[in-house]
Design an enzyme around this catalytic site. Sequence first.
Site, PDB file in Angstrom:
ATOM      1  N   GLU A  29      -1.863  -4.258   4.983  1.00 48.99           N
ATOM      2  CA  GLU A  29      -3.257  -3.906   5.271  1.00 48.99           C
ATOM      3  C   GLU A  29      -3.716  -4.523   6.588  1.00 48.99           C
ATOM      4  O   GLU A  29      -4.344  -3.844   7.413  1.00 48.99           O
ATOM      5  CB  GLU A  29      -4.151  -4.351   4.110  1.00 48.99           C
ATOM      6  CG  GLU A  29      -3.809  -3.622   2.820  1.00 48.99           C
ATOM      7  CD  GLU A  29      -4.993  -3.448   1.890  1.00 48.99           C
ATOM      8  OE1 GLU A  29      -5.573  -2.337   1.893  1.00 48.99           O
ATOM      9  OE2 GLU A  29      -5.334  -4.403   1.177  1.00 48.99           O
ATOM     10  N   GLU A  73      -0.121  -2.795  -4.509  1.00 43.64           N
ATOM     11  CA  GLU A  73      -1.265  -3.062  -5.378  1.00 43.64           C
ATOM     12  C   GLU A  73      -1.238  -2.266  -6.676  1.00 43.64           C
ATOM     13  O   GLU A  73      -1.511  -2.809  -7.759  1.00 43.64           O
ATOM     14  CB  GLU A  73      -2.572  -2.796  -4.620  1.00 43.64           C
ATOM     15  CG  GLU A  73      -2.951  -3.888  -3.634  1.00 43.64           C
ATOM     16  CD  GLU A  73      -2.208  -3.821  -2.313  1.00 43.64           C
ATOM     17  OE1 GLU A  73      -2.482  -4.645  -1.428  1.00 43.64           O
ATOM     18  OE2 GLU A  73      -1.340  -2.913  -2.145  1.00 43.64           O
TER      19      GLU A  73
END
Length: 269
Positions: free
Chosen positions: A123, A143
């Site tokens: 990210e 995730e």
Amino acid sequence: MGPSGGTEHLDVRREGATLVLTLNRPEAKNALSLPLLVGLHDGWLEADEDDTIRSVVLTGAGGDFCAGMDLKALAGKGMEGEQYRDRLKADPDLHWKAMLRHHRPRKPVIAAVEGYCVAGGTEILQGTDIRVAGESATFGLFEVKRGLFPIGGSTVRLQRQIPRTHALEMLLTGRPYTAAEAASIGLIGQVVPDGTALDKALAIAEQINACGPLAVEAVKASVYETADLSEEDGLKSELERGWPIFATDDAKEGARAFAEKRVPVYRRV
């Protein structure tokens, strides 16, 4: 203005006109901690405010880039660096700025990746401008495998940076990607031998540092400002950013240096 001291999990140093930010929590594969986030936040601000800094290199210590958020802390085991808690209270957005979700540095940011660059690491990567990785590096957004959501910006940014089919596969499978595969889908720009990503990133930074800083910053700003505009509106915006550069002393110096066959001396004016 010299380099800041960083924090116990974030090292700051200068290499000429490049600010090098090193995630330094190798025992946890540089998983995100409060001291690390505070150090990153302050590093980005230092780069923005210090005009002698022309580029930033982001890397990790101990052979890894970043393994994402500290899941032990998320599970309630406590976050290291409680002495920085007042910084989060003063700016509840600090962690998003640190991760480049809510902040775009005006100087070019080059990521030098070795080892793990997963979850929050991938990210943060999406907030950088140029990306170099060692051939054994691993990428991915894990995730969903943990029942979590990649809330660092990936459901928005990834599809704008790589083809949507690849973005969705990465987001929905939570599987790891090799450096070669990450390069093939456009997530990173170059794959280099293991252990040389930082050297390559610094070499790219040197090339950027040799250019006119006002021009470099205006070009970066224009690329991001026009990304979601129509071509017509984007071209108008480009002129607004670009024309003033031609009137700068640096632009005149660039032309003079070319004519005189010498290295230009840019003064940001």
